[in-house]
Design a protein around this motif. Structure first.
Motif, PDB file in Angstrom:
ATOM      1  N   ILE A  56       0.842  -1.203   0.000  1.00  0.00           N
ATOM      2  CA  ILE A  56       0.000   0.000   0.000  1.00  0.00           C
ATOM      3  C   ILE A  56       0.875   1.250   0.000  1.00  0.00           C
ATOM      4  CG2 ILE A  56      -1.692   1.330   1.317  1.00  0.00           C
ATOM      5  CD1 ILE A  56      -2.870  -1.271   2.323  1.00  0.00           C
ATOM      6  N   ASP A  57       1.921   1.251   0.832  1.00  0.00           N
ATOM      7  CA  ASP A  57       2.837   2.392   0.879  1.00  0.00           C
ATOM      8  C   ASP A  57       3.496   2.621  -0.476  1.00  0.00           C
ATOM      9  OD1 ASP A  57       2.294   2.711   3.574  1.00  0.00           O
ATOM     10  OD2 ASP A  57       3.909   1.368   4.174  1.00  0.00           O
ATOM     11  N   LEU A  60       0.936   4.085  -2.954  1.00  0.00           N
ATOM     12  CA  LEU A  60       0.619   5.480  -2.675  1.00  0.00           C
ATOM     13  C   LEU A  60       1.788   6.400  -2.993  1.00  0.00           C
ATOM     14  CD1 LEU A  60      -1.354   5.080   0.682  1.00  0.00           C
ATOM     15  CD2 LEU A  60      -2.287   5.562  -1.580  1.00  0.00           C
ATOM     16  N   GLN A 367      -3.464   5.979   3.489  1.00  0.00           N
ATOM     17  CA  GLN A 367      -3.329   4.668   4.120  1.00  0.00           C
ATOM     18  C   GLN A 367      -4.618   4.257   4.836  1.00  0.00           C
ATOM     19  OE1 GLN A 367       0.162   5.060   6.612  1.00  0.00           O
ATOM     20  NE2 GLN A 367       1.454   4.025   5.106  1.00  0.00           N
ATOM     21  N   SER A 370      -7.138   3.300   2.305  1.00  0.00           N
ATOM     22  CA  SER A 370      -6.787   2.012   1.702  1.00  0.00           C
ATOM     23  C   SER A 370      -7.230   0.851   2.589  1.00  0.00           C
ATOM     24  CB  SER A 370      -5.277   1.936   1.462  1.00  0.00           C
ATOM     25  OG  SER A 370      -4.835   2.963   0.606  1.00  0.00           O
ATOM     26  N   ILE A 374     -10.107  -2.015   1.796  1.00  0.00           N
ATOM     27  CA  ILE A 374      -9.844  -3.460   1.828  1.00  0.00           C
ATOM     28  C   ILE A 374     -10.817  -4.169   2.766  1.00  0.00           C
ATOM     29  CG2 ILE A 374      -8.172  -5.240   2.468  1.00  0.00           C
ATOM     30  CD1 ILE A 374      -5.963  -3.296   1.552  1.00  0.00           C
TER      31      ILE A 374
END
Length: 431
Positions: A56-57, A60, A367, A370, A374
């Motif tokens: 995810i990091d 992004l 974050q 995200s 999910i």
């Protein structure tokens, strides 16, 4: 309506409970951690210890890099993706048939198929001929008040003959067929003779109600699907009946078509109402119509992507997914508002430095969004394990829609804000 009320009440309760419970829990957790751990453990040479970045990091950070340096490139990519998805709109359809709730292979469904295959069967569809009650109550000696009137029976006999000659029709049960049977194959022109025939032959009046204001006209065939229905309606439109007579089709196919029309109209109505309310509320919150439009803009793309992909993967609209667009709007506006608010805060924190503000905003709020996406997708995907087909479809549709909403918000909002702040910075420098 019930779905909307339940969702609205659920969201309201979730908000209230979260505001009451989460802040005290977070305060207790933070106090506990700081009492047990020394802050210097997490620092090395005055800097926060770096942790390994997850996917995810990385996603992004990659998106943020493009949005800061090439925001136009990101928006062009969004446009190209949309162009590729739009053709899927033509493949989307509404499935309102009741048997499609039952999964393939079910014993009951297989039994019905076997009965139809081995023993055959005749399908029918009714045309209800009805006298307008207003014309019956009004005194007008020339108006039609009885469906035994020759002015009704003559065009009905014409319709009877036309439909009987259609290749797929086996037979037609109607008042005129019974009348012909008892009158040497002809329709009398004298109303009194017609009434006498029906009075002398009680079985002939089985197609009428007690006061002869409703009559049943029933074509029968081995199979009547939508093509046959449209052909029947076309032939009906070609026969002229008195103004006082209303003809209403009745049966599974006209009911499904009526249901689809209502469902489509409701979907459009609820979506438009949602559009207006969301834009107004967001505009009032930011005291700017442009900010309200920006918060809503990604939702349009999310809806387009969702519906287009539904067409490509053969995922139809059902009675359960009519409120899907409203749900996406509600979720999408949350994502947009969080991102807009975070970017504005970071711009103030980093003295209007876009190259620092947007990546920081995405790495903080992005974050959280995200993880929320999910977990929400996983929650909706639980519906895909249901036995009922339409419940499974609801799970897939909502999961797809939430992912499209997340992607459009993360791609569009920071890119548009990047362009906005860069243009504003250039104007400031010129002044």
């Amino acid at each position: 309506q019930t779905q909307g009320k339940v969702l609205a009440i659920g969201v309201a309760y979730a908000f209230i409970v979260s505001m009451l419970i989460l802040p005290p829990l977070m305060k207790v957790q933070r106090k506990y951690l700081y009492s047990k751990l020394d802050e210097t453990i997490f620092k090395i040479k005055g800097q926060v210890k770096k942790t390994k970045k997850n996917f995810i990091d990385k996603f992004l950070l990659t998106v943020a890099g493009f949005q800061v340096k090439r925001p136009g490139f990101v928006l062009v990519g969004v446009g190209i993706l949309t162009i590729l998805i739009v053709p899927g709109f033509s493949m989307v359809y509404m499935d309102t048939e009741g048997e499609n709730w039952i999964p393939e292979g079910d014993d009951v469904l297989l039994g019905l198929e076997n009965v139809g295959y081995n023993f055959g069967g005749t399908e029918s569809m009714n045309l209800m001929f009805m006298i307008d009650r207003a014309s019956v109550e009004e005194y007008d000696p020339n108006s039609v008040k009885d469906l035994r009137d020759p002015r009704v029976l003559e065009p009905m006999a014409t319709l009877d003959k036309i439909i009987t000659e259609l290749k797929w029709v086996n037979s037609v049960d109607s008042p005129t067929s019974a009348l012909r049977r008892y009158n040497g194959g002809r329709i009398p022109k004298d109303p009194e003779i017609i009434k006498k025939i029906f009075n002398d032959n009680p079985d002939a009046k089985s197609q009428y109600n007690n006061d002869y204001t409703v009559a049943l006209f029933t074509p029968r065939a081995d199979l009547i699907d939508r093509d046959q229905y449209y052909e029947l309606m076309k032939e009906l439109d070609g026969v002229k009946f008195p103004e006082e007579v209303t003809i209403v089709p009745q049966g599974p196919i006209p009911e499904d078509l009526e249901f689809e029309e209502i469902m489509g109209a409701d979907t459009i109505k609820t979506t438009l109402v949602g559009f207006i309310l969301i834009i107004v509320i967001a505009s009032l919150f930011y005291r700017s119509i442009l900010s309200g439009l920006l918060a809503f803009f990604p939702i349009i793309f999310a809806i387009v992507w969702t519906v287009g992909i539904m067409g490509y993967i053969n995922l139809p609209f059902t009675v359960l997914t009519t409120g899907m667009l409203a749900i996406l709007m509600g979720m999408g506006i949350d994502f947009s508002i969080h991102l807009i608010h975070s970017v504005k805060e970071k711009m103030e924190e980093y003295q209007n430095d876009v190259e620092k503000a947007i990546p920081r905003a995405l790495m903080s709020t992005g974050q959280a969004i995200s993880v929320t996406t999910i977990t929400t997708i996983m929650g909706f995907m639980a519906l895909s394990f249901a036995t009922l087909v339409n419940t499974m479809r609801l799970g897939w549709t909502l999961a797809l829609g939430i992912f499209a909403t997340f992607l459009s918000c993360v791609l569009i909002v920071p890119a548009v804000l990047s362009i906005k702040y860069k243009l504003k910075s250039k104007k400031t420098k010129v002044i």
